[in-house]
Design a protein around this motif. Structure first.
Motif, short mmCIF file in Angstrom:
data_model
loop_
_atom_site.label_atom_id
_atom_site.label_comp_id
_atom_site.label_asym_id
_atom_site.label_seq_id
_atom_site.Cartn_x
_atom_site.Cartn_y
_atom_site.Cartn_z
N THR A 1 -23.66 32.32 24.17
CA THR A 1 -22.51 32.70 23.34
C THR A 1 -22.04 31.48 22.56
O THR A 1 -21.70 30.45 23.15
CB THR A 1 -21.37 33.24 24.21
OG1 THR A 1 -21.81 34.44 24.87
CG2 THR A 1 -20.15 33.57 23.36
N THR B 1 -20.28 42.45 19.20
CA THR B 1 -21.14 41.28 19.29
C THR B 1 -22.12 41.25 18.13
O THR B 1 -22.75 42.27 17.82
CB THR B 1 -21.93 41.27 20.61
OG1 THR B 1 -21.01 41.31 21.72
CG2 THR B 1 -22.77 40.00 20.73
N ALA C 1 -8.11 34.39 25.09
CA ALA C 1 -8.28 35.70 25.71
C ALA C 1 -6.93 36.21 26.19
O ALA C 1 -6.09 35.42 26.64
CB ALA C 1 -9.25 35.60 26.88
N ASN D 1 -15.31 45.88 22.13
CA ASN D 1 -16.11 44.65 22.21
C ASN D 1 -17.19 44.71 21.15
O ASN D 1 -18.00 45.65 21.13
CB ASN D 1 -16.75 44.51 23.60
CG ASN D 1 -15.73 44.58 24.72
OD1 ASN D 1 -14.86 43.73 24.84
ND2 ASN D 1 -15.85 45.61 25.54
N ALA E 1 -23.48 35.64 19.40
CA ALA E 1 -24.41 35.31 20.48
C ALA E 1 -25.81 35.11 19.93
O ALA E 1 -26.14 35.51 18.80
CB ALA E 1 -24.41 36.41 21.53
N GLN F 1 -16.15 33.13 21.09
CA GLN F 1 -15.50 34.43 21.23
C GLN F 1 -14.09 34.33 20.67
O GLN F 1 -13.41 33.32 20.88
CB GLN F 1 -15.44 34.86 22.71
CG GLN F 1 -16.78 35.18 23.32
CD GLN F 1 -16.65 35.70 24.74
OE1 GLN F 1 -17.29 36.67 25.11
NE2 GLN F 1 -15.83 35.07 25.56
N TYR G 1 -10.40 37.01 19.76
CA TYR G 1 -9.79 38.19 20.33
C TYR G 1 -8.69 38.78 19.44
O TYR G 1 -8.17 38.12 18.54
CB TYR G 1 -9.17 37.85 21.70
CG TYR G 1 -10.11 37.17 22.65
CD1 TYR G 1 -10.89 37.90 23.54
CD2 TYR G 1 -10.25 35.77 22.66
CE1 TYR G 1 -11.77 37.28 24.42
CE2 TYR G 1 -11.12 35.14 23.53
CZ TYR G 1 -11.88 35.90 24.41
OH TYR G 1 -12.75 35.27 25.27
N GLN H 1 -12.29 42.22 21.00
CA GLN H 1 -13.05 40.99 21.26
C GLN H 1 -14.26 40.94 20.35
O GLN H 1 -14.98 41.93 20.20
CB GLN H 1 -13.49 40.90 22.71
CG GLN H 1 -14.39 39.69 23.01
CD GLN H 1 -14.87 39.67 24.45
OE1 GLN H 1 -14.11 39.40 25.37
NE2 GLN H 1 -16.15 39.98 24.65
N TYR H 2 -14.49 39.76 19.73
CA TYR H 2 -15.68 39.55 18.91
C TYR H 2 -16.45 38.36 19.48
O TYR H 2 -15.87 37.32 19.81
CB TYR H 2 -15.32 39.26 17.46
CG TYR H 2 -16.49 38.82 16.62
CD1 TYR H 2 -17.50 39.69 16.28
CD2 TYR H 2 -16.58 37.49 16.19
CE1 TYR H 2 -18.60 39.27 15.53
CE2 TYR H 2 -17.66 37.06 15.44
CZ TYR H 2 -18.66 37.96 15.10
OH TYR H 2 -19.73 37.53 14.36
N ARG H 3 -17.76 38.51 19.58
CA ARG H 3 -18.61 37.46 20.14
C ARG H 3 -19.80 37.22 19.24
O ARG H 3 -20.42 38.17 18.76
CB ARG H 3 -19.09 37.87 21.54
CG ARG H 3 -19.99 36.85 22.24
CD ARG H 3 -20.22 37.24 23.69
NE ARG H 3 -21.13 38.37 23.82
CZ ARG H 3 -22.38 38.27 24.30
NH1 ARG H 3 -22.86 37.09 24.70
NH2 ARG H 3 -23.14 39.33 24.41
#
Length: 273
Positions: free
Chosen positions: A181, A150, A211, A148, A174, A184, A186, A170-172
């Motif tokens: 957020t 971020t 996702a 993960n 924020a 996102q 994936y 997963q990239y977010r």
């Protein structure tokens, strides 16, 4: 007489094994925080602190590697233009935080649970990371897999560059405090993740906007009910007098029996003399 002594010994041993053993459990040691800083061209460390203070004694990182254990925490400072690579060995860290770097710093480590790359830093992490936290503006290169990742930013523009030679699950993107957020994405393919000036430049075919579906839980087929056998009838009042498995009164009964047997043994021995 020998038979009575054998019975006494049996009850005493049984009572000893039934005594509580919870107090013998050892408590796991807590994680230790190490602050590391490059002074000139040498990495030094201080233990039990997240802030490196040059006014206090410090030692070579070599000695820190002898002390570290899985789950420890490392905070990295570097204000030197000639900092060599920082090798933290193969210990699995619960937290690695990079606070300041005067130039691009290369760090080798065991797996990291949470890696924090703070603003105005430039770093390469050579390890696998569970949770990567990058704060704008920064330069971060992950040479391993990241579960993960971020990027935290304020306002509309970001100036951070991020790359990963492994896969990113997963990239977010924020807000700086993590409360909001923006989006996102994936399943970045190996070596394809890249962010330039805050924008994802990975080709569309190398990641997914959806996702990953969670696998449905598998259920074992229900077993056919066993044929019921009529239970033998016991005279009224006998059930309560039989010790049950897990009944705490069983232990006390055995302890009492052991005590009576041992007292009886002393009495018989006295009469025999």
């Amino acid at each position: 007489m020998k038979r009575i002594k054998a019975i006494v010994t049996l009850f005493a041993v049984l009572a000893m094994f039934l005594l509580p053993t919870a107090g013998l459990t050892a408590e796991a040691s807590n994680p230790v925080t190490y602050s590391v800083k490059c002074l000139g061209n040498e990495w030094r460390y201080q233990a039990n602190t997240s802030k490196f203070d040059e006014g206090y004694p410090h030692r070579e990182v070599y000695y820190m590697l002898q002390e570290m254990k899985d789950g420890d925490i490392v905070v990295v400072y570097s204000e030197s233009d000639s900092a060599p690579d920082l090798n933290l060995g193969s210990i699995k860290l619960s937290n690695l935080t990079v606070v300041t770097t005067a130039k691009h710093t290369i760090i080798f480590s065991g797996d990291i649970t949470d890696a924090f790359i703070l603003g105005n830093t430039s770093v390469s992490l050579n390890c696998n990371v569970t949770n990567g936290h990058v704060y704008d503006p920064a330069v971060a290169s992950f040479n391993g897999n990241v579960q993960n990742l971020t990027l935290y930013k304020d306002g509309h523009d970001a100036h951070t560059n991020i790359s990963c030679s492994g896969v990113v699950n997963q990239y977010r993107l924020a807000s700086m405090d993590g409360s909001y957020t923006y989006f996102q994405i994936y399943n970045f393919q190996e070596g394809k993740f890249q962010v330039m000036n805050g924008n994802v430049t990975t080709p569309d075919w190398a990641f997914s906007w959806n996702a990953p579906a969670m696998p449905a839980p598998t259920q074992a087929p229900a077993a056919a009910p066993a044929p019921q056998q009529p239970a033998p009838q016991q005279p009224a009042g006998q059930y309560d007098s039989v010790p049950k498995t897990g009944d705490s009164s069983m232990m006390f009964a055995l302890l009492s029996a052991a005590s009576l047997c041992m007292a009886g043994s002393f009495t018989l021995k006295k009469k025999a003399n």
